[in-house]
Design a protein around this motif. Structure first.
Motif, PDB file in Angstrom:
ATOM      1  N   VAL A  13       2.776   2.402   6.175  1.00  0.00           N
ATOM      2  CA  VAL A  13       3.205   3.371   7.182  1.00  0.00           C
ATOM      3  C   VAL A  13       3.997   2.666   8.280  1.00  0.00           C
ATOM      4  CG1 VAL A  13       2.404   4.987   8.942  1.00  0.00           C
ATOM      5  CG2 VAL A  13       1.274   4.915   6.718  1.00  0.00           C
ATOM      6  N   LEU A  14       3.490   1.533   8.725  1.00  0.00           N
ATOM      7  CA  LEU A  14       4.134   0.815   9.821  1.00  0.00           C
ATOM      8  C   LEU A  14       5.366   0.038   9.377  1.00  0.00           C
ATOM      9  CD1 LEU A  14       0.944  -0.482  11.664  1.00  0.00           C
ATOM     10  CD2 LEU A  14       2.341   1.513  12.202  1.00  0.00           C
ATOM     11  N   ARG A  15       5.555  -0.090   8.052  1.00  0.00           N
ATOM     12  CA  ARG A  15       6.772  -0.738   7.564  1.00  0.00           C
ATOM     13  C   ARG A  15       7.955   0.211   7.477  1.00  0.00           C
ATOM     14  NH1 ARG A  15       3.303  -3.838   4.033  1.00  0.00           N
ATOM     15  NH2 ARG A  15       3.609  -2.284   2.393  1.00  0.00           N
ATOM     16  N   VAL A  16       7.723   1.502   7.688  1.00  0.00           N
ATOM     17  CA  VAL A  16       8.835   2.451   7.730  1.00  0.00           C
ATOM     18  C   VAL A  16       9.762   2.035   8.880  1.00  0.00           C
ATOM     19  CG1 VAL A  16       9.465   4.866   8.172  1.00  0.00           C
ATOM     20  CG2 VAL A  16       7.467   4.312   6.775  1.00  0.00           C
ATOM     21  N   PRO A  17      11.064   2.024   8.660  1.00  0.00           N
ATOM     22  CA  PRO A  17      11.985   1.556   9.710  1.00  0.00           C
ATOM     23  C   PRO A  17      11.742   2.233  11.055  1.00  0.00           C
ATOM     24  CG  PRO A  17      13.172   1.879   7.658  1.00  0.00           C
ATOM     25  CD  PRO A  17      11.776   2.376   7.424  1.00  0.00           C
ATOM     26  N   HIS A  18      11.604   1.423  12.081  1.00  0.00           N
ATOM     27  CA  HIS A  18      11.422   1.840  13.475  1.00  0.00           C
ATOM     28  C   HIS A  18      10.059   2.495  13.733  1.00  0.00           C
ATOM     29  CE1 HIS A  18      15.698   1.046  13.811  1.00  0.00           C
ATOM     30  NE2 HIS A  18      15.948   1.948  12.880  1.00  0.00           N
ATOM     31  N   ALA A  19       9.163   2.508  12.746  1.00  0.00           N
ATOM     32  CA  ALA A  19       7.878   3.185  12.933  1.00  0.00           C
ATOM     33  C   ALA A  19       7.020   2.491  13.985  1.00  0.00           C
ATOM     34  CB  ALA A  19       7.125   3.266  11.611  1.00  0.00           C
ATOM     35  N   ARG A  20       6.972   1.170  13.947  1.00  0.00           N
ATOM     36  CA  ARG A  20       6.108   0.453  14.893  1.00  0.00           C
ATOM     37  C   ARG A  20       6.568   0.654  16.330  1.00  0.00           C
ATOM     38  NH1 ARG A  20       5.958  -5.202  11.672  1.00  0.00           N
ATOM     39  NH2 ARG A  20       8.022  -4.399  11.161  1.00  0.00           N
ATOM     40  N   LEU A 139       8.092  11.172   6.504  1.00  0.00           N
ATOM     41  CA  LEU A 139       7.222  10.748   5.407  1.00  0.00           C
ATOM     42  C   LEU A 139       6.979  11.926   4.469  1.00  0.00           C
ATOM     43  CD1 LEU A 139       4.585   8.673   7.435  1.00  0.00           C
ATOM     44  CD2 LEU A 139       6.576   7.812   6.187  1.00  0.00           C
ATOM     45  N   PRO A 140       7.893  12.207   3.564  1.00  0.00           N
ATOM     46  CA  PRO A 140       7.702  13.339   2.657  1.00  0.00           C
ATOM     47  C   PRO A 140       6.543  13.146   1.690  1.00  0.00           C
ATOM     48  CG  PRO A 140       9.631  12.059   2.020  1.00  0.00           C
ATOM     49  CD  PRO A 140       9.181  11.523   3.336  1.00  0.00           C
ATOM     50  N   ASP A 141       6.146  11.892   1.437  1.00  0.00           N
ATOM     51  CA  ASP A 141       4.998  11.609   0.590  1.00  0.00           C
ATOM     52  C   ASP A 141       3.731  12.019   1.325  1.00  0.00           C
ATOM     53  OD1 ASP A 141       2.995  10.602  -0.968  1.00  0.00           O
ATOM     54  OD2 ASP A 141       3.770   8.564  -1.092  1.00  0.00           O
ATOM     55  N   ARG A 142       3.018  13.018   0.795  1.00  0.00           N
ATOM     56  CA  ARG A 142       1.839  13.537   1.493  1.00  0.00           C
ATOM     57  C   ARG A 142       0.728  12.484   1.589  1.00  0.00           C
ATOM     58  NH1 ARG A 142       3.360  17.384   4.518  1.00  0.00           N
ATOM     59  NH2 ARG A 142       1.172  17.957   4.793  1.00  0.00           N
ATOM     60  N   ALA A 143       0.627  11.601   0.603  1.00  0.00           N
ATOM     61  CA  ALA A 143      -0.388  10.550   0.673  1.00  0.00           C
ATOM     62  C   ALA A 143      -0.093   9.598   1.824  1.00  0.00           C
ATOM     63  CB  ALA A 143      -0.439   9.785  -0.648  1.00  0.00           C
ATOM     64  N   LEU A 144       1.174   9.238   1.983  1.00  0.00           N
ATOM     65  CA  LEU A 144       1.544   8.361   3.091  1.00  0.00           C
ATOM     66  C   LEU A 144       1.396   9.079   4.424  1.00  0.00           C
ATOM     67  CD1 LEU A 144       2.595   5.467   3.405  1.00  0.00           C
ATOM     68  CD2 LEU A 144       4.914   6.380   3.471  1.00  0.00           C
ATOM     69  N   LEU A 145       1.696  10.372   4.449  1.00  0.00           N
ATOM     70  CA  LEU A 145       1.539  11.140   5.682  1.00  0.00           C
ATOM     71  C   LEU A 145       0.069  11.232   6.082  1.00  0.00           C
ATOM     72  CD1 LEU A 145       2.841  12.843   7.890  1.00  0.00           C
ATOM     73  CD2 LEU A 145       2.603  14.841   6.392  1.00  0.00           C
ATOM     74  N   GLN A 146      -0.824  11.353   5.102  1.00  0.00           N
ATOM     75  CA  GLN A 146      -2.254  11.375   5.409  1.00  0.00           C
ATOM     76  C   GLN A 146      -2.672  10.072   6.068  1.00  0.00           C
ATOM     77  OE1 GLN A 146      -4.978  12.772   2.295  1.00  0.00           O
ATOM     78  NE2 GLN A 146      -6.370  11.125   2.830  1.00  0.00           N
ATOM     79  N   ARG A 147      -2.138   8.958   5.571  1.00  0.00           N
ATOM     80  CA  ARG A 147      -2.432   7.671   6.208  1.00  0.00           C
ATOM     81  C   ARG A 147      -1.911   7.649   7.645  1.00  0.00           C
ATOM     82  NH1 ARG A 147      -4.193   2.795   3.556  1.00  0.00           N
ATOM     83  NH2 ARG A 147      -5.448   3.534   1.827  1.00  0.00           N
ATOM     84  N   ALA A 148      -0.687   8.137   7.827  1.00  0.00           N
ATOM     85  CA  ALA A 148      -0.098   8.122   9.161  1.00  0.00           C
ATOM     86  C   ALA A 148      -0.912   8.971  10.131  1.00  0.00           C
ATOM     87  CB  ALA A 148       1.343   8.632   9.096  1.00  0.00           C
ATOM     88  N   TYR A 149      -1.325  10.156   9.712  1.00  0.00           N
ATOM     89  CA  TYR A 149      -2.114  11.027  10.581  1.00  0.00           C
ATOM     90  C   TYR A 149      -3.483  10.410  10.882  1.00  0.00           C
ATOM     91  CZ  TYR A 149       0.965  15.121  10.618  1.00  0.00           C
ATOM     92  OH  TYR A 149       1.994  15.987  10.837  1.00  0.00           O
ATOM     93  N   SER A 150      -4.086   9.765   9.886  1.00  0.00           N
ATOM     94  CA  SER A 150      -5.383   9.121  10.123  1.00  0.00           C
ATOM     95  C   SER A 150      -5.243   7.978  11.115  1.00  0.00           C
ATOM     96  CB  SER A 150      -5.962   8.604   8.798  1.00  0.00           C
ATOM     97  OG  SER A 150      -6.216   9.668   7.905  1.00  0.00           O
ATOM     98  N   LEU A 151      -4.198   7.176  10.943  1.00  0.00           N
ATOM     99  CA  LEU A 151      -3.944   6.079  11.890  1.00  0.00           C
ATOM    100  C   LEU A 151      -3.694   6.623  13.285  1.00  0.00           C
ATOM    101  CD1 LEU A 151      -3.465   3.000  12.184  1.00  0.00           C
ATOM    102  CD2 LEU A 151      -1.052   3.438  11.691  1.00  0.00           C
ATOM    103  N   ASP A 152      -2.939   7.702  13.368  1.00  0.00           N
ATOM    104  CA  ASP A 152      -2.645   8.329  14.650  1.00  0.00           C
ATOM    105  C   ASP A 152      -3.924   8.836  15.315  1.00  0.00           C
ATOM    106  OD1 ASP A 152      -1.833  10.856  16.362  1.00  0.00           O
ATOM    107  OD2 ASP A 152       0.003   9.702  16.105  1.00  0.00           O
TER     108      ASP A 152
END
Length: 441
Positions: A13-20, A139-152
């Motif tokens: 999730v954090l490797r997405v460009p500019h995400a960090r 993040l169109p990938d719902r699995a990756l989006l779930q990770r992002a929301y959990s981290l958030d």
């Protein structure tokens, strides 16, 4: 309920460009919400010399912040983060500085404090919903989006734990108004860094659907009403569950204080129990993001709500601190997953141009539920035994699990089938059908 399939990591999730950069900026701005409440309460108490005045001013600040949140989110949806979020944050920061100056002067009229606090609350920028909308768009990938929301969600939990600690350290060497000014600096700097990130500059949905030609007035109104009704139905389940979680968690705060007072355990015991609740929520959020769920989000949400309710009922039966701490920690395991899943469902059901508002409605529900829960439990705890109060707070979450989930556009799809039988010439393209069904831009 889950399958052991490969999952993207939190690092992905954090490797997405500019995400960090974007996420860190949003967290700096949101840290302001963890510091402002305590700093403002201490400043108002010292300035007015009255807990009643401080409580009233804080209530106005919280009310305008919570109940105007969907309207502020609609401005971000319509005009974008740069045009709406930054002016909002700068005005909010300026009003906090005005409020700090008013608190610094003893004898400031109560009306001035109340009006300034209400105006400041009305301008609170919706950084959390906007950050989640950015995640969902990129993040169109719902699995990756779930990770992002959990981290958030876990990060937000930590902000509201560390914020008061930061204020506590600051007021040891400076007056409380310094904490209010710090909150203003945090939200202004964080928002400025957030809106200048390339992630927030990416094009998003504008909320308008393209048509080959103008539709008749009656048909256009019918479509608008259908979309509005579908949006409300899609948000009903996550909003109700979010409100129930707010009620239950705020109830636990007060019930643990009453539990410790009834057994002469002292304030240290309260801190340990509430820390267990936060720790359980953080662990639950991280685990929820790591699990490869095979069931849909709308099926998981009732499970999380019911689990929270049952654990709170069990906590009310705890004979001592040694059993209360693990019971409350188990309840915390369901808090962050329930909220994260509610945000995911809100995003899935959001119409184009409605993402920030959908998340804001869940935020509003949590905060409003927290206020209602604290008020209700404050009345019940003086009239009912503590195990019954725990059971009532758990029953609220369990009852929310019974709310059915609805997908946006279900009735519209059925209506579309009927219309295609009547007129094959009006049949939309396969691509447009996929767009309406998924609800994504």
């Amino acid at each position: 309920m889950s399958t052991p399939s490969s999952r993207p990591s939190y690092a992905a999730v954090l490797r997405v460009p500019h995400a960090r950069r974007t996420f860190a900026a949003a967290l700096v701005g949101r840290l302001s919400y963890g510091t402002v409440s305590l700093a403002l309460m201490l400043s108002l108490t010292r300035s007015s010399g009255s807990y009643a005045v401080a409580g009233l001013v804080m209530a106005l600040f919280g009310a305008t912040s919570v109940f105007l949140s969907p309207y502020r989110a609609s401005l971000v949806d319509r005009h974008g983060p740069r045009r709406a979020l930054l002016p909002m944050a700068l005005l909010y920061a300026a009003l906090l500085c005005v409020l700090a100056e008013a608190c610094r002067r003893p004898g400031t009229p109560e009306a001035v404090l109340a009006v300034t606090a209400a105006l400041a609350g009305a301008c609170t920028p919706p950084l959390g919903p906007t950050m989640r909308a950015v995640w969902a768009r990129l993040l169109p990938d719902r699995a990756l989006l779930q990770r992002a929301y959990s981290l958030d969600g876990v990060a937000e939990e930590l902000l509201f734990v560390s914020g008061p600690l930061l204020v506590g350290a600051l007021v040891a060497v400076a007056p409380p108004v310094a904490g209010v000014v710090l909150s203003a600096v945090l939200v202004a700097a964080g928002t400025l860094a957030f809106v200048t990130s390339p992630m927030t500059a990416a094009p998003g949905p504008d909320g308008r659907q393209k048509n080959d030609g103008p539709a008749p007035e009656g048909r256009a109104e019918g479509r608008a009403e259908g979309r509005a009704e579908g949006q409300v139905r899609a948000l009903l389940q996550p909003v109700v569950v979010a409100a129930a979680v707010g009620v239950s968690v705020s109830a636990v705060d007060l019930l643990v204080v009453a539990y410790a007072g009834e057994r002469d355990l002292g304030g240290g015991a309260v801190a340990w129990v509430l820390a267990a609740l936060s720790a359980g929520s953080a662990v639950g959020g991280l685990v929820n993001g790591a699990v490869a769920w095979s069931s849909p989000t709308r099926a998981r949400l009732p499970f999380f709500a019911a689990g929270l309710g049952l654990c709170l009922v069990a906590a009310g039966l705890a004979p001592g601190l040694g059993t209360l701490v693990p019971a409350v920690m188990c309840a915390g395991l369901f808090v962050a997953p329930a909220l994260t899943t509610a945000y995911l469902i809100a995003d899935e059901g959001a119409a184009p141009g409605f993402r920030v508002r959908a998340g804001a409605w869940c935020n509003t529900a949590v905060n409003a539920g927290g206020s209602a829960g604290a008020a209700a439990v404050g009345l019940l705890v003086e009239r009912l035994p503590l195990p019954v109060c725990f059971a009532v707070s758990g029953a609220v979450a369990a009852a929310a699990a019974l709310v059915p989930g609805h997908r946006r556009g279900g009735p519209a799809r059925r209506a579309g089938l009927i219309s295609r039988r009547r007129s094959r010439a009006s049949r939309p393209s396969r691509a447009s059908r996929r767009s309406r069904v998924s609800g994504r831009p």
